[in-house]
Design a protein around this motif. Structure first.
Motif, PDB file in Angstrom:
ATOM      1  N   ARG A 397      42.801  74.226 -10.373  1.00 48.52           N
ATOM      2  CA  ARG A 397      42.586  74.811  -9.056  1.00 48.52           C
ATOM      3  C   ARG A 397      43.238  73.953  -7.970  1.00 48.52           C
ATOM      4  NH1 ARG A 397      37.734  76.458 -11.099  1.00 48.52           N
ATOM      5  NH2 ARG A 397      36.642  74.555 -10.478  1.00 48.52           N
ATOM      6  N   ARG A 398      43.081  72.613  -8.119  1.00 50.84           N
ATOM      7  CA  ARG A 398      43.656  71.715  -7.133  1.00 50.84           C
ATOM      8  C   ARG A 398      45.194  71.838  -7.121  1.00 50.84           C
ATOM      9  NH1 ARG A 398      44.180  67.127  -9.475  1.00 50.84           N
ATOM     10  NH2 ARG A 398      46.414  67.162  -9.122  1.00 50.84           N
ATOM     11  N   ILE A 399      45.748  71.855  -8.317  1.00 51.57           N
ATOM     12  CA  ILE A 399      47.218  71.939  -8.412  1.00 51.57           C
ATOM     13  C   ILE A 399      47.713  73.251  -7.810  1.00 51.57           C
ATOM     14  CG2 ILE A 399      49.175  72.085 -10.009  1.00 51.57           C
ATOM     15  CD1 ILE A 399      47.469  70.292 -11.917  1.00 51.57           C
ATOM     16  N   ALA A 400      46.975  74.334  -8.105  1.00 49.73           N
ATOM     17  CA  ALA A 400      47.369  75.651  -7.584  1.00 49.73           C
ATOM     18  C   ALA A 400      47.320  75.645  -6.062  1.00 49.73           C
ATOM     19  CB  ALA A 400      46.461  76.738  -8.144  1.00 49.73           C
ATOM     20  N   ASN A 401      46.256  75.092  -5.507  1.00 50.08           N
ATOM     21  CA  ASN A 401      46.135  75.027  -4.056  1.00 50.08           C
ATOM     22  C   ASN A 401      47.254  74.175  -3.459  1.00 50.08           C
ATOM     23  OD1 ASN A 401      43.966  76.678  -3.659  1.00 50.08           O
ATOM     24  ND2 ASN A 401      42.446  75.026  -3.948  1.00 50.08           N
ATOM     25  N   GLY A 402      47.476  73.043  -4.087  1.00 48.34           N
ATOM     26  CA  GLY A 402      48.474  72.104  -3.569  1.00 48.34           C
ATOM     27  C   GLY A 402      49.880  72.673  -3.580  1.00 48.34           C
ATOM     28  N   SER A 403      50.154  73.521  -4.555  1.00 53.28           N
ATOM     29  CA  SER A 403      51.525  74.029  -4.678  1.00 53.28           C
ATOM     30  C   SER A 403      51.654  75.429  -4.088  1.00 53.28           C
ATOM     31  CB  SER A 403      51.946  74.051  -6.149  1.00 53.28           C
ATOM     32  OG  SER A 403      51.039  74.839  -6.893  1.00 53.28           O
ATOM     33  N   GLY A 404      50.561  75.934  -3.553  1.00 49.35           N
ATOM     34  CA  GLY A 404      50.603  77.278  -2.975  1.00 49.35           C
ATOM     35  C   GLY A 404      50.781  78.354  -4.021  1.00 49.35           C
ATOM     36  N   THR A 405      50.292  78.104  -5.223  1.00 48.13           N
ATOM     37  CA  THR A 405      50.388  79.105  -6.288  1.00 48.13           C
ATOM     38  C   THR A 405      48.994  79.478  -6.755  1.00 48.13           C
ATOM     39  OG1 THR A 405      50.538  77.360  -7.939  1.00 48.13           O
ATOM     40  CG2 THR A 405      52.625  78.268  -7.096  1.00 48.13           C
ATOM     41  N   THR A 406      48.907  80.248  -7.824  1.00 44.48           N
ATOM     42  CA  THR A 406      47.599  80.621  -8.353  1.00 44.48           C
ATOM     43  C   THR A 406      47.332  79.856  -9.641  1.00 44.48           C
ATOM     44  OG1 THR A 406      48.474  82.383  -9.723  1.00 44.48           O
ATOM     45  CG2 THR A 406      47.882  82.967  -7.458  1.00 44.48           C
ATOM     46  N   VAL A 407      46.084  79.875 -10.072  1.00 44.87           N
ATOM     47  CA  VAL A 407      45.727  79.191 -11.316  1.00 44.87           C
ATOM     48  C   VAL A 407      46.501  79.796 -12.487  1.00 44.87           C
ATOM     49  CG1 VAL A 407      43.825  78.692 -12.911  1.00 44.87           C
ATOM     50  CG2 VAL A 407      43.457  78.562 -10.446  1.00 44.87           C
ATOM     51  N   GLN A 408      46.720  81.117 -12.422  1.00 47.35           N
ATOM     52  CA  GLN A 408      47.476  81.764 -13.508  1.00 47.35           C
ATOM     53  C   GLN A 408      48.879  81.176 -13.634  1.00 47.35           C
ATOM     54  OE1 GLN A 408      45.376  83.541 -11.520  1.00 47.35           O
ATOM     55  NE2 GLN A 408      45.081  85.635 -12.337  1.00 47.35           N
ATOM     56  N   ASP A 409      49.482  80.919 -12.469  1.00 46.11           N
ATOM     57  CA  ASP A 409      50.833  80.352 -12.495  1.00 46.11           C
ATOM     58  C   ASP A 409      50.834  78.987 -13.179  1.00 46.11           C
ATOM     59  OD1 ASP A 409      51.979  82.487 -11.152  1.00 46.11           O
ATOM     60  OD2 ASP A 409      51.510  81.641  -9.171  1.00 46.11           O
ATOM     61  N   VAL A 410      49.812  78.197 -12.831  1.00 41.90           N
ATOM     62  CA  VAL A 410      49.720  76.856 -13.423  1.00 41.90           C
ATOM     63  C   VAL A 410      49.518  76.982 -14.936  1.00 41.90           C
ATOM     64  CG1 VAL A 410      48.442  74.679 -13.437  1.00 41.90           C
ATOM     65  CG2 VAL A 410      48.778  75.920 -11.275  1.00 41.90           C
ATOM     66  N   ASN A 411      48.617  77.911 -15.311  1.00 36.82           N
ATOM     67  CA  ASN A 411      48.371  78.128 -16.738  1.00 36.82           C
ATOM     68  C   ASN A 411      49.658  78.509 -17.477  1.00 36.82           C
ATOM     69  OD1 ASN A 411      45.699  77.557 -16.650  1.00 36.82           O
ATOM     70  ND2 ASN A 411      45.069  79.700 -16.341  1.00 36.82           N
ATOM     71  N   GLN A 412      50.378  79.380 -16.847  1.00 42.73           N
ATOM     72  CA  GLN A 412      51.601  79.869 -17.492  1.00 42.73           C
ATOM     73  C   GLN A 412      52.593  78.734 -17.724  1.00 42.73           C
ATOM     74  OE1 GLN A 412      53.573  82.945 -15.316  1.00 42.73           O
ATOM     75  NE2 GLN A 412      54.706  83.638 -17.120  1.00 42.73           N
ATOM     76  N   LEU A 413      52.732  77.890 -16.703  1.00 42.07           N
ATOM     77  CA  LEU A 413      53.654  76.765 -16.828  1.00 42.07           C
ATOM     78  C   LEU A 413      53.234  75.833 -17.959  1.00 42.07           C
ATOM     79  CD1 LEU A 413      55.990  74.959 -15.795  1.00 42.07           C
ATOM     80  CD2 LEU A 413      54.306  73.842 -14.329  1.00 42.07           C
ATOM     81  N   LEU A 414      51.925  75.549 -18.003  1.00 44.65           N
ATOM     82  CA  LEU A 414      51.440  74.641 -19.036  1.00 44.65           C
ATOM     83  C   LEU A 414      51.675  75.229 -20.428  1.00 44.65           C
ATOM     84  CD1 LEU A 414      48.147  73.380 -17.346  1.00 44.65           C
ATOM     85  CD2 LEU A 414      50.228  72.066 -17.791  1.00 44.65           C
ATOM     86  N   LYS A 415      51.490  76.538 -20.509  1.00 49.73           N
ATOM     87  CA  LYS A 415      51.688  77.209 -21.794  1.00 49.73           C
ATOM     88  C   LYS A 415      53.164  77.121 -22.203  1.00 49.73           C
ATOM     89  CE  LYS A 415      50.777  81.661 -23.817  1.00 49.73           C
ATOM     90  NZ  LYS A 415      50.598  83.060 -23.386  1.00 49.73           N
ATOM     91  N   GLN A 416      54.029  77.393 -21.230  1.00 54.03           N
ATOM     92  CA  GLN A 416      55.472  77.322 -21.485  1.00 54.03           C
ATOM     93  C   GLN A 416      55.870  75.923 -21.941  1.00 54.03           C
ATOM     94  OE1 GLN A 416      57.654  78.465 -18.031  1.00 54.03           O
ATOM     95  NE2 GLN A 416      57.606  80.630 -18.545  1.00 54.03           N
ATOM     96  N   PHE A 417      55.272  74.947 -21.258  1.00 53.46           N
ATOM     97  CA  PHE A 417      55.618  73.567 -21.576  1.00 53.46           C
ATOM     98  C   PHE A 417      55.235  73.228 -23.011  1.00 53.46           C
ATOM     99  CE2 PHE A 417      54.251  69.089 -21.757  1.00 53.46           C
ATOM    100  CZ  PHE A 417      55.493  68.512 -21.593  1.00 53.46           C
ATOM    101  N   THR A 418      54.016  73.634 -23.398  1.00 55.69           N
ATOM    102  CA  THR A 418      53.564  73.352 -24.757  1.00 55.69           C
ATOM    103  C   THR A 418      54.483  74.011 -25.784  1.00 55.69           C
ATOM    104  OG1 THR A 418      51.369  73.596 -23.804  1.00 55.69           O
ATOM    105  CG2 THR A 418      51.484  73.279 -26.174  1.00 55.69           C
ATOM    106  N   GLN A 419      54.857  75.245 -25.488  1.00 56.66           N
ATOM    107  CA  GLN A 419      55.761  75.956 -26.416  1.00 56.66           C
ATOM    108  C   GLN A 419      57.103  75.245 -26.517  1.00 56.66           C
ATOM    109  OE1 GLN A 419      55.867  79.854 -24.745  1.00 56.66           O
ATOM    110  NE2 GLN A 419      54.095  80.574 -25.922  1.00 56.66           N
ATOM    111  N   THR A 420      57.626  74.855 -25.354  1.00 54.50           N
ATOM    112  CA  THR A 420      58.915  74.190 -25.336  1.00 54.50           C
ATOM    113  C   THR A 420      58.856  72.906 -26.149  1.00 54.50           C
ATOM    114  OG1 THR A 420      59.216  75.004 -23.112  1.00 54.50           O
ATOM    115  CG2 THR A 420      60.722  73.312 -23.841  1.00 54.50           C
ATOM    116  N   LYS A 421      57.739  72.186 -25.944  1.00 53.85           N
ATOM    117  CA  LYS A 421      57.593  70.917 -26.630  1.00 53.85           C
ATOM    118  C   LYS A 421      57.587  71.125 -28.149  1.00 53.85           C
ATOM    119  CE  LYS A 421      54.818  66.809 -26.186  1.00 53.85           C
ATOM    120  NZ  LYS A 421      53.635  66.219 -25.559  1.00 53.85           N
ATOM    121  N   GLN A 422      56.882  72.159 -28.558  1.00 54.44           N
ATOM    122  CA  GLN A 422      56.828  72.463 -29.992  1.00 54.44           C
ATOM    123  C   GLN A 422      58.214  72.798 -30.526  1.00 54.44           C
ATOM    124  OE1 GLN A 422      53.990  75.547 -30.307  1.00 54.44           O
ATOM    125  NE2 GLN A 422      52.293  74.141 -30.770  1.00 54.44           N
TER     126      GLN A 422
END
Lengths: 447, 334
Positions: A397-422
């Motif tokens: 929530r903090r990251i979403a607020n800080g970046s002017g995005t939504t929690v979903q956006d943050v979730n999506q990025l984290l998911k993408q990152f994990t996939q990329t890493k794999q």
């Protein structure tokens, strides 16, 4: 478009290569056979193709290429270099004389498009503020003089003619003095179309050349010409010493292999290409761009160059280490993204990647998305970037607020990152034995 | 000077010509093109035909890959094209295997037969036709349409036909003048409008004139156009529609003129012209140079359009009936 058919064939050949992680010399040979057939179908001369393929093969089956991480790219690079080389490197211009008037002599076979080219050249010079005089020295073809006169009227430039009863050599000489007294700074002589084996007529061309010492002799060649193009070019060059070539009728579906043949055999540059019947349809020729177009790769070389410029070799090495140790973090993710973005807009970059540009045509690349990713990562603490696992609900929530995005956006990025890493881990495992050969070149995990 | 191309100033030069003709004869022999030499020489006979290829094949003591590769090389260099070349050579290989051919000479005969079969088609020249004919001549720019028309007109005239020309190329600067020069020279009437006029209208007028004058042969010139220019191909279709509609008892034929120096693009030309206006035959021009025009083999193979005429020089009599054997022989002349 010129060379399009050829480009498609060559591209599909290389697509097959690219599907392979490692190439054997047999793979290269098979691909080169297809390159050979594609070039032959495009009317490149048989002998020219044979030499070209031999040279490419010699370079391409070298250990360096086959052991590299991107062997297919390396082969394409070699083909591209050889093609560019064959067509004479960079763009060549018309030789303008130090003293006015500059004399240009236009020669070629019947029906190649000499008279039209003379008109187009004159129009081009006129646009540049010059005052060309057109000279009707084709006294044989019925109505050739009339044709030039009509063209002259259309572009509002004077046409010099003495009818069809005078010797072309005399006509050319008289035209020069006429230009001098009228202040024309360029004289373009339209000569009769002739067969390169017609000695009488070739002698006449030589006589004209001797009488007026032209600054530039341009050979006009129909881009649809087949295997015979080399004979024609060779003969004209031997007899007259041509300075350049104008390739006509490129607005059709000719694959234009004659361009390659002629440059290769005579070593003379192609200076202009005719792209239509309109009098302004004459364009300067760029061999380097043409080579890329033949391969349908737009600018893969610029891409490689840009990547080499922008991407720090040391950092790349570090990244490799991290990949191997599975220490790839969001910080690296951001870092790499920025390096790629430094190379230009996303659309620009994608267009430089062979095949990609075509597939993405019409697709709107959203640069904003990258901005968003950057903002999200920037809103994370260093600890969070290095260790994304600790990002819980309230952090999100903090990251979403800080970046002017939504929690979903943050979730999506984290998911993408994990996939990329794999994905990268898998790739790393596959290539473990080959890491040494990377040498500063790196892949872009996000594309 | 001996420049009598297109016959300009011919009358004046005639006297001079005779004086020098004897010494010129020898040099002419060397400088004339391949097909001209063939035409003049013995090669028109079957004997000559066989010997050229035989010479080539006699270099080999047995049938091996090298022989086939060299054959491929010759065909590709003659503009036959990769696709057709490989097809022909593969056919030859299969047949050689089936018939257990061991001698290169035998192989030749088979190959020769294959090619001849492919190219041999009975065609009727327009001047042989009993029925009054309208010949529409089409092709890309610069292949020699107008010149070919002039020569066909002369051939028909020689055969005692009444000929009318129509200046349907209203686009290219001075095209009408060029055809008009031909009509004066051959001695035919010419139907022409001014430059920029609608060529279908020219065709319409010409057909009406041909019918009322009971002309044997009407030849309609058309502007050169690249086969990829959709709007110009539409215009061509319209011209043909008008001609066919107005023709009544006259037979309508379309002749595609191809330049022998053209490479594989000629296939594309033939395909598209055929698609739009149904081509009945091909005239292959400019065979007096070093080009072999082998692409017509591919065209025959892929599209089945027969070659009717070949142009082997600038003189009037240099437009000749196509003969497969001479043509094939010339492919192997090196």
């Amino acid at each position: 478009m010129i060379f399009e058919g050829l480009a498609e064939k060559l591209q599909s050949t290389f697509d097959k290569l690219k599907g392979k992680g490692k190439l054997s010399s047999k793979d290269v040979k098979t691909a080169l056979r297809e390159v050979k057939l594609a070039l032959l179908e495009a009317d490149v001369n048989f002998k020219v193709v044979k030499n070209l393929i031999n040279r490419i093969e010699e370079r391409a089956v070298g250990q360096e290429v086959l052991d590299s991480l991107t062997p297919a790219q390396q082969v394409i690079k070699i083909v591209n270099e050889e093609l560019t080389d064959l067509m004479g490197g960079t763009q060549s211009k018309i030789n303008l004389g130090a003293k006015s008037p500059t004399v240009i002599m236009v020669v070629g076979l019947q029906g190649a498009g000499k008279t039209t080219t003379v008109g187009k050249l004159a129009k081009r010079f006129r646009k540049e503020g010059k005052d060309p005089l057109l000279v009707a020295a084709d006294i044989y073809r019925p109505a050739a003089i009339k044709q030039l006169q009509v063209l002259g009227e259309r572009i509002e430039q004077p046409v010099f003619s003495m009818g069809d009863k005078q010797n072309p050599v005399d006509i050319a000489k008289a035209a020069i003095s006429n230009a001098k007294s009228n202040g024309n700074d360029i004289v373009i002589i339209d000569t009769a179309g002739r067969l390169h084996i017609d000695e009488d007529l070739m002698d006449e061309l030589e006589d004209i050349k001797g009488a007026v010492t032209p600054h530039e002799i341009l050979l006009v060649v129909d881009s649809m010409t087949g295997q015979d193009a080399v004979n024609v070019a060779e003969n004209f060059d031997q007899k007259l010493g041509i300075d350049g070539v104008v390739l006509t009728k490129l607005d059709g579906d000719a694959r234009g292999g004659a361009a390659l043949s002629i440059s290769s055999v005579t070593g003379r540059p192609i200076k202009f290409v005719g792209m239509g019947e309109k009098l302004d349809a004459l364009e300067p020729f760029h061999p380097d761009r043409m080579a890329s177009r033949i391969l349908g790769m737009g600018d893969v070389l610029s891409l490689i160059e840009k990547a080499e410029e922008q991407i720090d070799a040391e950092k790349a090495k570090e990244l490799e280490e991290k990949l191997r140790k599975e220490e790839f973090t969001l910080e690296d993710f951001l870092d790499q993204m920025n390096q790629v973005r430094n190379m230009g807009s996303l659309e620009e970059i994608l267009n430089m990647i062979p095949g990609v540009g075509k597939q993405l045509k019409g697709l709107n690349m959203d640069e904003g998305q990258l901005d968003q990713i950057e903002a999200i990562i920037n809103s994370m603490t260093i600890e969070e970037r290095r260790n994304p696992e600790i990002i819980n609900g309230s952090r999100r929530r903090r990251i979403a607020n800080g970046s002017g995005t939504t929690v979903q956006d943050v979730n999506q990025l984290l998911k993408q990152f994990t996939q990329t890493k794999q994905m990268m881990k898998q790739m790393g495992d596959l290539q473990k034995g080959n890491m040494g050969g990377l040498k500063g070149k790196m892949k872009f995990p996000f594309f | 000077m001996l420049k009598k191309i297109f016959g300009f100033g011919k009358e004046k030069e005639e006297v001079k010509e005779e004086e020098v003709s004897e010494e010129q004869e020898e040099t002419k022999e060397e400088k004339t093109g391949l097909f001209k030499r063939l035409k003049d020489g013995l090669s028109k006979t079957r004997e000559g035909f066989v010997s050229q290829i035989e010479n080539l094949f006699s270099l080999y003591s047995s049938i091996d890959d090298e022989l086939y590769e060299d054959l491929e090389e010759i065909l590709i260099q003659a503009d036959v094209g990769v696709h057709t070349t490989m097809k022909l050579v593969d056919q030859l290989k299969t047949e050689a295997k089936e018939k257990k051919i061991k001698e290169p000479e035998e192989l030749i005969e088979i190959f020769q037969k294959q090619l001849c079969q492919l190219l041999n088609e009975d065609v009727e020249q327009v001047e042989e036709s009993e029925q009054p004919t309208i010949l529409m001549v089409v092709g890309v720019n610069g292949v020699g349409k107008t010149t070919t028309i002039g020569k066909i007109a002369q051939r028909a005239k020689n055969a005692g036909k009444d000929v009318l020309l129509a200046a349907g190329d209203t686009f290219r600067a001075a095209a009408i003048d060029q055809l008009s020069a031909w009509s004066n020279r051959v001695g035919t009437e010419l139907i022409a409008h001014q430059e920029g006029a609608d060529s279908a209208a020219v065709a319409y007028d010409a057909v009406q004139a041909a019918k009322s004058r009971e002309t044997d042969l009407l030849i309609v010139d058309t502007a050169g156009r690249l086969h990829t220019q959709a709007n110009l191909m539409e215009e061509l279709k319209k011209i043909k529609r008008v001609i066919t509609r107005e023709a009544e008892d006259m037979k309508v034929e379309v002749l595609l003129v191809l330049d022998a120096t053209t490479g594989q693009n000629a296939i594309s030309q033939a395909k598209l012209f055929n698609q739009e206006v149904d081509v009945d035959g091909i005239a292959l021009t400019k065979l007096d140079g070093t080009a072999k025009g082998g692409v017509v083999i591919a065209i025959m193979d892929e599209l089945g359009i027969p070659i009717k005429l070949i142009g082997v020089g600038e003189d009037l009599e240099d437009l000749q009936d196509f003969e497969p054997e001479t043509f094939i022989n010339a492919l192997f002349d090196q």
